[in-house]
Design an enzyme around this catalytic site. Structure first.
Site, PDB file in Angstrom:
ATOM      1  N   ASP A   7      10.171  30.408  73.317  1.00  0.00           N
ATOM      2  CA  ASP A   7      11.511  30.408  73.796  1.00  0.00           C
ATOM      3  C   ASP A   7      12.312  29.052  73.229  1.00  0.00           C
ATOM      4  OD1 ASP A   7      13.993  30.562  75.393  1.00  0.00           O
ATOM      5  OD2 ASP A   7      13.475  29.089  76.503  1.00  0.00           O
ATOM      6  N   ASP A   9      15.484  26.714  74.446  1.00  0.00           N
ATOM      7  CA  ASP A   9      16.214  25.912  75.234  1.00  0.00           C
ATOM      8  C   ASP A   9      15.268  25.904  76.240  1.00  0.00           C
ATOM      9  OD1 ASP A   9      18.739  25.391  73.491  1.00  0.00           O
ATOM     10  OD2 ASP A   9      19.147  27.492  74.376  1.00  0.00           O
ATOM     11  N   ASP A 167      10.032  28.777  79.556  1.00  0.00           N
ATOM     12  CA  ASP A 167      10.464  27.817  80.618  1.00  0.00           C
ATOM     13  C   ASP A 167      10.874  28.480  82.027  1.00  0.00           C
ATOM     14  OD1 ASP A 167      13.262  26.365  80.730  1.00  0.00           O
ATOM     15  OD2 ASP A 167      12.732  27.902  79.445  1.00  0.00           O
TER      16      ASP A 167
END
Length: 210
Positions: A7, A9, A167
């Protein structure tokens, strides 16, 4: 493991300050008050439109303005995407080391592909990647597994040969639906995601083959 997909961001890049700057420019355009970076960071993860949808709901703004405000937000973000963004942890050294070890590297993000590539290029990571899949690369966005499966196809690997690093619970749900092992980083919103200790990642170099 033949591939590692990340991922963007909150995982590889702390982009919250630049995202918040663009959001607050959009809010200023409509005469609404600026919001704290920490609050805006909680809205990130499902793509630009959902960020604006959640912002409008939280601030009581008209939902019929979402599409217009999403375009305005993206215009502001594209004009200043990497002024304050920084790489997390050891990303700058670990990704080249992973590539040198023969691990194929990719990105699967809900950020528009052009913006994702711009951020990655400015931060020196794009050259190490074999695939970048953004929110507009396919008709679907995470947690739908199809963007991640598209990334696997682009890298020429199977789900069981890959690890996906994220995250958020969105990343975890996407990986599980695609049948890809997932690791959740120890920074950003990662600590709030309920996973076993063995599924946590304290540094990117931990992905290197022994």
């Amino acid at each position: 493991m033949k591939a590692a997909i990340f991922d963007l961001d909150g995982t590889l890049v702390d982009s919250a300050p630049d995202i918040a700057h663009a959001v607050n420019r959009m809010l200023a355009d409509r005469g609404a008050p600026a919001q704290e970076v920490a609050f805006i960071e909680t809205l990130v993860g499902e793509g630009a439109r959902m960020l604006v949808v959640k912002l409008h709901r939280a601030l009581g703004l008209p939902e019929e303005d979402v599409d217009r405000d999403t375009r305005i937000y993206l215009d502001h973000y594209a004009a200043r995407p990497v002024a304050e963004s920084r790489l997390y942890a050891d990303a700058a050294t670990a990704l080249p080391a992973l590539k040198a070890a023969g691990i194929r590297l990719g990105i699967c993000t809900n950020k528009p592909q052009r913006l994702a590539e711009q951020v990655l290029d400015r931060l020196g990571l794009l050259q190490h990647l074999s695939a970048v899949v953004g929110a507009d690369t396919t008709p679907h966005v995470k947690p739908d597994p199809r963007p991640l499966l598209h990334t696997l196809e682009a890298l020429g690997v199977a789900p069981g040969e890959t690890v996906y690093v994220g995250d958020t619970g969105i990343d975890l749900a996407c990986a599980r639906a695609a049948g890809v092992p997932c690791r959740i980083v120890d920074w950003g919103t990662g600590p709030a995601v309920p996973v076993e200790d063995s599924a946590r990642l304290g540094r990117f170099a931990d992905l290197l083959p022994a």
